[in-house]
Motif scaffolding. Structure first.
Motif, PDB file in Angstrom:
ATOM      1  N   LEU A 118       5.268 -11.514  11.210  1.00 36.84           N
ATOM      2  CA  LEU A 118       4.227 -12.067  12.081  1.00 36.84           C
ATOM      3  C   LEU A 118       3.423 -13.182  11.420  1.00 36.84           C
ATOM      4  N   THR A 119       3.318 -13.151  10.111  1.00 32.75           N
ATOM      5  CA  THR A 119       2.538 -14.173   9.420  1.00 32.75           C
ATOM      6  C   THR A 119       3.406 -15.260   8.799  1.00 32.75           C
ATOM      7  N   GLY A 120       4.703 -15.206   9.063  1.00 33.69           N
ATOM      8  CA  GLY A 120       5.594 -16.253   8.571  1.00 33.69           C
ATOM      9  C   GLY A 120       6.035 -16.053   7.131  1.00 33.69           C
ATOM     10  N   GLY A 121       5.866 -14.846   6.597  1.00 37.67           N
ATOM     11  CA  GLY A 121       6.261 -14.564   5.228  1.00 37.67           C
ATOM     12  C   GLY A 121       7.681 -14.026   5.152  1.00 37.67           C
ATOM     13  N   ASN A 122       8.058 -13.606   3.972  1.00 36.80           N
ATOM     14  CA  ASN A 122       9.384 -13.069   3.720  1.00 36.80           C
ATOM     15  C   ASN A 122       9.387 -11.580   4.051  1.00 36.80           C
ATOM     16  N   ALA A 123      10.241 -11.168   4.961  1.00 37.18           N
ATOM     17  CA  ALA A 123      10.285  -9.775   5.418  1.00 37.18           C
ATOM     18  C   ALA A 123      10.684  -8.818   4.295  1.00 37.18           C
ATOM     19  N   LYS A 124      11.605  -9.222   3.429  1.00 36.60           N
ATOM     20  CA  LYS A 124      12.025  -8.341   2.334  1.00 36.60           C
ATOM     21  C   LYS A 124      10.877  -8.101   1.361  1.00 36.60           C
ATOM     22  N   THR A 125      10.172  -9.153   1.034  1.00 34.80           N
ATOM     23  CA  THR A 125       9.024  -9.016   0.140  1.00 34.80           C
ATOM     24  C   THR A 125       7.943  -8.157   0.785  1.00 34.80           C
ATOM     25  N   GLY A 126       7.686  -8.383   2.058  1.00 33.45           N
ATOM     26  CA  GLY A 126       6.701  -7.577   2.781  1.00 33.45           C
ATOM     27  C   GLY A 126       7.078  -6.115   2.817  1.00 33.45           C
ATOM     28  N   ALA A 127       8.366  -5.832   2.991  1.00 37.71           N
ATOM     29  CA  ALA A 127       8.835  -4.449   3.025  1.00 37.71           C
ATOM     30  C   ALA A 127       8.627  -3.761   1.678  1.00 37.71           C
ATOM     31  N   VAL A 128       8.942  -4.458   0.613  1.00 37.95           N
ATOM     32  CA  VAL A 128       8.764  -3.878  -0.724  1.00 37.95           C
ATOM     33  C   VAL A 128       7.289  -3.621  -1.005  1.00 37.95           C
ATOM     34  N   ILE A 129       6.466  -4.611  -0.738  1.00 37.35           N
ATOM     35  CA  ILE A 129       5.027  -4.457  -0.990  1.00 37.35           C
ATOM     36  C   ILE A 129       4.438  -3.362  -0.110  1.00 37.35           C
ATOM     37  N   GLY A 130       4.808  -3.342   1.157  1.00 39.61           N
ATOM     38  CA  GLY A 130       4.302  -2.322   2.069  1.00 39.61           C
ATOM     39  C   GLY A 130       4.735  -0.922   1.685  1.00 39.61           C
ATOM     40  N   GLY A 131       5.995  -0.762   1.330  1.00 38.62           N
ATOM     41  CA  GLY A 131       6.505   0.555   0.946  1.00 38.62           C
ATOM     42  C   GLY A 131       5.850   1.080  -0.318  1.00 38.62           C
ATOM     43  N   VAL A 132       5.814   0.258  -1.338  1.00 35.74           N
ATOM     44  CA  VAL A 132       5.197   0.668  -2.602  1.00 35.74           C
ATOM     45  C   VAL A 132       3.704   0.905  -2.418  1.00 35.74           C
ATOM     46  N   GLY A 133       3.061   0.013  -1.682  1.00 33.49           N
ATOM     47  CA  GLY A 133       1.617   0.149  -1.457  1.00 33.49           C
ATOM     48  C   GLY A 133       1.264   1.418  -0.708  1.00 33.49           C
ATOM     49  N   ASN A 134       2.037   1.743   0.311  1.00 32.41           N
ATOM     50  CA  ASN A 134       1.732   2.936   1.099  1.00 32.41           C
ATOM     51  C   ASN A 134       1.955   4.207   0.290  1.00 32.41           C
ATOM     52  N   VAL A 135       3.033   4.271  -0.455  1.00 31.19           N
ATOM     53  CA  VAL A 135       3.279   5.452  -1.284  1.00 31.19           C
ATOM     54  C   VAL A 135       2.175   5.590  -2.332  1.00 31.19           C
ATOM     55  N   ALA A 136       1.826   4.499  -2.981  1.00 32.59           N
ATOM     56  CA  ALA A 136       0.776   4.556  -4.003  1.00 32.59           C
ATOM     57  C   ALA A 136      -0.547   5.011  -3.407  1.00 32.59           C
ATOM     58  N   TYR A 137      -0.902   4.467  -2.255  1.00 28.97           N
ATOM     59  CA  TYR A 137      -2.160   4.849  -1.608  1.00 28.97           C
ATOM     60  C   TYR A 137      -2.141   6.320  -1.218  1.00 28.97           C
ATOM     61  N   CYS A 138      -1.065   6.752  -0.599  1.00 29.77           N
ATOM     62  CA  CYS A 138      -0.987   8.137  -0.120  1.00 29.77           C
ATOM     63  C   CYS A 138      -0.907   9.141  -1.264  1.00 29.77           C
ATOM     64  N   GLN A 139      -0.320   8.758  -2.373  1.00 26.98           N
ATOM     65  CA  GLN A 139      -0.275   9.659  -3.526  1.00 26.98           C
ATOM     66  C   GLN A 139      -1.636   9.727  -4.219  1.00 26.98           C
ATOM     67  N   THR A 140      -2.390   8.634  -4.162  1.00 37.17           N
ATOM     68  CA  THR A 140      -3.714   8.598  -4.766  1.00 37.17           C
ATOM     69  C   THR A 140      -4.741   9.311  -3.895  1.00 37.17           C
ATOM     70  N   TYR A 141      -4.645   9.130  -2.578  1.00 41.85           N
ATOM     71  CA  TYR A 141      -5.596   9.710  -1.629  1.00 41.85           C
ATOM     72  C   TYR A 141      -4.852  10.539  -0.580  1.00 41.85           C
ATOM     73  N   PRO A 142      -4.286  11.666  -0.954  1.00 40.24           N
ATOM     74  CA  PRO A 142      -3.470  12.428  -0.005  1.00 40.24           C
ATOM     75  C   PRO A 142      -4.253  12.935   1.205  1.00 40.24           C
ATOM     76  N   ASP A 143      -5.540  13.178   1.053  1.00 40.32           N
ATOM     77  CA  ASP A 143      -6.327  13.677   2.192  1.00 40.32           C
ATOM     78  C   ASP A 143      -6.541  12.617   3.257  1.00 40.32           C
ATOM     79  N   ARG A 144      -6.383  11.356   2.918  1.00 37.45           N
ATOM     80  CA  ARG A 144      -6.550  10.255   3.884  1.00 37.45           C
ATOM     81  C   ARG A 144      -5.237   9.846   4.522  1.00 37.45           C
ATOM     82  N   CYS A 145      -4.158  10.468   4.136  1.00 36.17           N
ATOM     83  CA  CYS A 145      -2.836   9.993   4.539  1.00 36.17           C
ATOM     84  C   CYS A 145      -2.017  11.050   5.259  1.00 36.17           C
TER      85      CYS A 145
END
Length: 70
Positions: A40-67
């Motif tokens: 949607l923002t004109g970026g690279n989908a593969k890069t976005g997927a990697v960043i999104g996947g890693v970011g979500n796992v990291a966030y959810c592992q750090t704050y499991p009660d929010r996820c």
């Protein structure tokens, strides 16, 4: 049009922290949201997927009660 893309990207970003009971689910949902935001923002989908996947796992592992899925 730019505001629409920004709004969509922010909405997808919020979805990163909303779902996933296991690390696999969190990674897949994050990757999907990241790829969608990148497209949607004109970026690279593969890069976005990697960043999104890693970011979500990291966030959810750090704050499991929010996820926890409803």
């Amino acid at each position: 049009m730019r505001l629409l893309k920004l709004t969509a990207a922010l909405s997808l970003g919020l979805a990163l922290t909303a779902c996933g009971d296991t690390a696999l689910e969190q990674g897949l949902l994050g990757a999907g949201a990241g790829a969608g935001a990148a497209i949607l923002t004109g970026g690279n989908a593969k890069t976005g997927a990697v960043i999104g996947g890693v970011g979500n796992v990291a966030y959810c592992q750090t704050y499991p009660d929010r996820c926890k899925s409803p």
